[in-house]
Design a protein around this motif. Structure first.
Motif, PDB file in Angstrom:
ATOM      1  N   LEU A  75       0.814  -1.211   0.000  1.00 35.21           N
ATOM      2  CA  LEU A  75       0.000   0.000   0.000  1.00 35.21           C
ATOM      3  C   LEU A  75       0.854   1.271   0.000  1.00 35.21           C
ATOM      4  O   LEU A  75       0.562   2.233  -0.727  1.00 35.21           O
ATOM      5  N   LEU A  76       1.905   1.274   0.805  1.00 40.32           N
ATOM      6  CA  LEU A  76       2.758   2.471   0.866  1.00 40.32           C
ATOM      7  C   LEU A  76       3.441   2.741  -0.475  1.00 40.32           C
ATOM      8  O   LEU A  76       3.545   3.905  -0.903  1.00 40.32           O
ATOM      9  N   LYS A  77       3.900   1.674  -1.120  1.00 38.56           N
ATOM     10  CA  LYS A  77       4.542   1.837  -2.431  1.00 38.56           C
ATOM     11  C   LYS A  77       3.551   2.368  -3.459  1.00 38.56           C
ATOM     12  O   LYS A  77       3.907   3.206  -4.310  1.00 38.56           O
ATOM     13  N   LEU A  78       2.310   1.925  -3.388  1.00 37.82           N
ATOM     14  CA  LEU A  78       1.297   2.405  -4.327  1.00 37.82           C
ATOM     15  C   LEU A  78       1.055   3.898  -4.139  1.00 37.82           C
ATOM     16  O   LEU A  78       0.913   4.647  -5.122  1.00 37.82           O
ATOM     17  N   PHE A  79       1.007   4.360  -2.890  1.00 34.78           N
ATOM     18  CA  PHE A  79       0.830   5.790  -2.645  1.00 34.78           C
ATOM     19  C   PHE A  79       1.990   6.602  -3.225  1.00 34.78           C
ATOM     20  O   PHE A  79       1.784   7.684  -3.792  1.00 34.78           O
ATOM     21  N   VAL A  80       3.191   6.079  -3.073  1.00 32.66           N
ATOM     22  CA  VAL A  80       4.365   6.782  -3.615  1.00 32.66           C
ATOM     23  C   VAL A  80       4.276   6.896  -5.130  1.00 32.66           C
ATOM     24  O   VAL A  80       4.538   7.967  -5.716  1.00 32.66           O
ATOM     25  N   ILE A  81       3.891   5.800  -5.797  1.00 29.36           N
ATOM     26  CA  ILE A  81       3.797   5.815  -7.267  1.00 29.36           C
ATOM     27  C   ILE A  81       2.694   6.753  -7.730  1.00 29.36           C
ATOM     28  O   ILE A  81       2.866   7.519  -8.692  1.00 29.36           O
ATOM     29  N   LEU A  82       1.542   6.710  -7.056  1.00 26.74           N
ATOM     30  CA  LEU A  82       0.433   7.578  -7.458  1.00 26.74           C
ATOM     31  C   LEU A  82       0.772   9.047  -7.268  1.00 26.74           C
ATOM     32  O   LEU A  82       0.345   9.901  -8.064  1.00 26.74           O
ATOM     33  N   ASN A  83       1.540   9.361  -6.231  1.00 28.44           N
ATOM     34  CA  ASN A  83       1.942  10.758  -6.025  1.00 28.44           C
ATOM     35  C   ASN A  83       3.005  11.195  -7.018  1.00 28.44           C
ATOM     36  O   ASN A  83       3.042  12.373  -7.423  1.00 28.44           O
ATOM     37  N   ASP A  85       4.048   9.495 -10.243  1.00 33.94           N
ATOM     38  CA  ASP A  85       3.617   9.374 -11.640  1.00 33.94           C
ATOM     39  C   ASP A  85       2.797   8.095 -11.786  1.00 33.94           C
ATOM     40  O   ASP A  85       3.376   6.999 -11.848  1.00 33.94           O
ATOM     41  N   PRO A  86       1.471   8.170 -11.844  1.00 30.57           N
ATOM     42  CA  PRO A  86       0.663   6.959 -11.985  1.00 30.57           C
ATOM     43  C   PRO A  86       0.974   6.155 -13.242  1.00 30.57           C
ATOM     44  O   PRO A  86       0.708   4.953 -13.298  1.00 30.57           O
ATOM     45  N   GLY A  87       1.561   6.799 -14.249  1.00 36.98           N
ATOM     46  CA  GLY A  87       1.907   6.086 -15.465  1.00 36.98           C
ATOM     47  C   GLY A  87       2.963   5.021 -15.257  1.00 36.98           C
ATOM     48  O   GLY A  87       3.117   4.116 -16.096  1.00 36.98           O
ATOM     49  N   LEU A  88       3.687   5.099 -14.132  1.00 39.68           N
ATOM     50  CA  LEU A  88       4.688   4.071 -13.846  1.00 39.68           C
ATOM     51  C   LEU A  88       4.063   2.701 -13.597  1.00 39.68           C
ATOM     52  O   LEU A  88       4.748   1.683 -13.716  1.00 39.68           O
ATOM     53  N   LEU A  89       2.777   2.682 -13.281  1.00 33.48           N
ATOM     54  CA  LEU A  89       2.103   1.397 -13.046  1.00 33.48           C
ATOM     55  C   LEU A  89       2.013   0.562 -14.316  1.00 33.48           C
ATOM     56  O   LEU A  89       1.816  -0.651 -14.245  1.00 33.48           O
ATOM     57  N   VAL A  90       2.135   1.200 -15.463  1.00 31.93           N
ATOM     58  CA  VAL A  90       2.106   0.443 -16.710  1.00 31.93           C
ATOM     59  C   VAL A  90       3.331  -0.465 -16.803  1.00 31.93           C
ATOM     60  O   VAL A  90       3.248  -1.601 -17.302  1.00 31.93           O
ATOM     61  N   PHE A  91       4.465   0.008 -16.320  1.00 29.84           N
ATOM     62  CA  PHE A  91       5.702  -0.759 -16.408  1.00 29.84           C
ATOM     63  C   PHE A  91       5.854  -1.737 -15.235  1.00 29.84           C
ATOM     64  O   PHE A  91       6.562  -2.742 -15.355  1.00 29.84           O
ATOM     65  N   ASP A  92       5.218  -1.436 -14.106  1.00 27.61           N
ATOM     66  CA  ASP A  92       5.283  -2.341 -12.953  1.00 27.61           C
ATOM     67  C   ASP A  92       3.963  -2.240 -12.186  1.00 27.61           C
ATOM     68  O   ASP A  92       3.816  -1.427 -11.261  1.00 27.61           O
ATOM     69  N   PRO A  93       2.970  -3.041 -12.588  1.00 27.13           N
ATOM     70  CA  PRO A  93       1.644  -2.937 -11.968  1.00 27.13           C
ATOM     71  C   PRO A  93       1.500  -3.730 -10.670  1.00 27.13           C
ATOM     72  O   PRO A  93       0.384  -3.882 -10.168  1.00 27.13           O
ATOM     73  N   ARG A  94       2.586  -4.219 -10.115  1.00 25.51           N
ATOM     74  CA  ARG A  94       2.475  -5.102  -8.948  1.00 25.51           C
ATOM     75  C   ARG A  94       1.849  -4.404  -7.741  1.00 25.51           C
ATOM     76  O   ARG A  94       1.035  -5.007  -7.030  1.00 25.51           O
ATOM     77  N   SER A  95       2.206  -3.162  -7.497  1.00 26.48           N
ATOM     78  CA  SER A  95       1.654  -2.467  -6.328  1.00 26.48           C
ATOM     79  C   SER A  95       0.135  -2.346  -6.423  1.00 26.48           C
ATOM     80  O   SER A  95      -0.584  -2.611  -5.453  1.00 26.48           O
ATOM     81  N   PHE A  96      -0.340  -1.946  -7.588  1.00 26.97           N
ATOM     82  CA  PHE A  96      -1.797  -1.842  -7.767  1.00 26.97           C
ATOM     83  C   PHE A  96      -2.451  -3.214  -7.643  1.00 26.97           C
ATOM     84  O   PHE A  96      -3.494  -3.360  -6.992  1.00 26.97           O
TER      85      PHE A  96
END
Length: 201
Positions: A75-83, A85-96
């Motif tokens: 959860l903490l890593k997901l908050f960091v990515i969303l703050n 650049d949410p586009g980073l989830l495309v390259f590593d969607p594990r946190s989401f």
């Protein structure tokens, strides 16, 4: 008829012999009972363990917690990515994926408590745990998600199998997570089959 002979004694002896035989006959009937020779199904059939649903619930919470609180992809890593650049989830969607699936497990567990039919929840839990297992091995077997767009395979100079074994043997969190997921699949499968057999009766 000679003197001293009692006529009633001759008449009463057959009755006495019959009354003497009757108690033994009724006693044998009582001993035999109406159910002798008929196997009791309830006594022979194994009773399901009442603790198994609690074991399944406990494993569900553990698996959900391991993914929600994962130190690198929780959860903490997901908050960091969303703050950032949410586009980073495309390259590593594990946190989401970890957070969404962990929440889904807890919500499903809560809804299943009072559900008249828990089989859909068991199937959903089995499918999600299997997705964890397959996803983990697919991720590391392909070199950290080399199948995703924009990612180059990273195998650390190892073969795909060696890469998976290396991660499982050096990452305690991952090893505990995989073991718990396998146990969850086993318990939920038993619960699903037990409820299916009870509904067919």
């Amino acid at each position: 008829m000679s003197e001293g002979s009692d006529p009633s004694s001759a008449d009463s002896s057959p009755d006495e012999s019959r009354t003497d035989a009757e108690p033994s006959e009724s006693a044998s009937e009582r001993d035999a009972g109406p159910d002798d020779g008929v196997p009791e199904r309830n006594a022979e059939s194994p009773q399901p363990s009442p603790a198994l649903p609690f074991v399944g619930a406990f494993l569900t919470v553990v698996v959900a917690g391991l993914h929600l609180l994962h130190p690198s992809h929780g959860l903490l890593k997901l908050f960091v990515i969303l703050n950032a650049d949410p586009g980073l989830l495309v390259f590593d969607p594990r946190s989401f994926a970890f957070v969404a699936s962990g929440i889904a497990l807890l919500v499903g567990l809560s809804l299943s408590r009072n559900a008249p039919n828990r089989r859909p929840y068991y199937l959903a839990g089995i499918a999600l745990a299997l997705t964890y297992l397959v996803g983990y091995f697919a991720w590391h077997f392909t070199g950290h998600g080399g199948f995703l767009p924009g990612r180059e395979p990273l195998l650390h100079g190892l073969s795909p199998v060696e890469n998976v074994v290396s991660h499982l043997t050096t990452d305690v969190w991952a090893a505990v997570s995989k073991a718990t997921e396998i146990a969850l699949v086993a318990v939920l499968t038993v619960l699903y089959r037990r409820e299916s057999s009870e509904s067919d009766r």
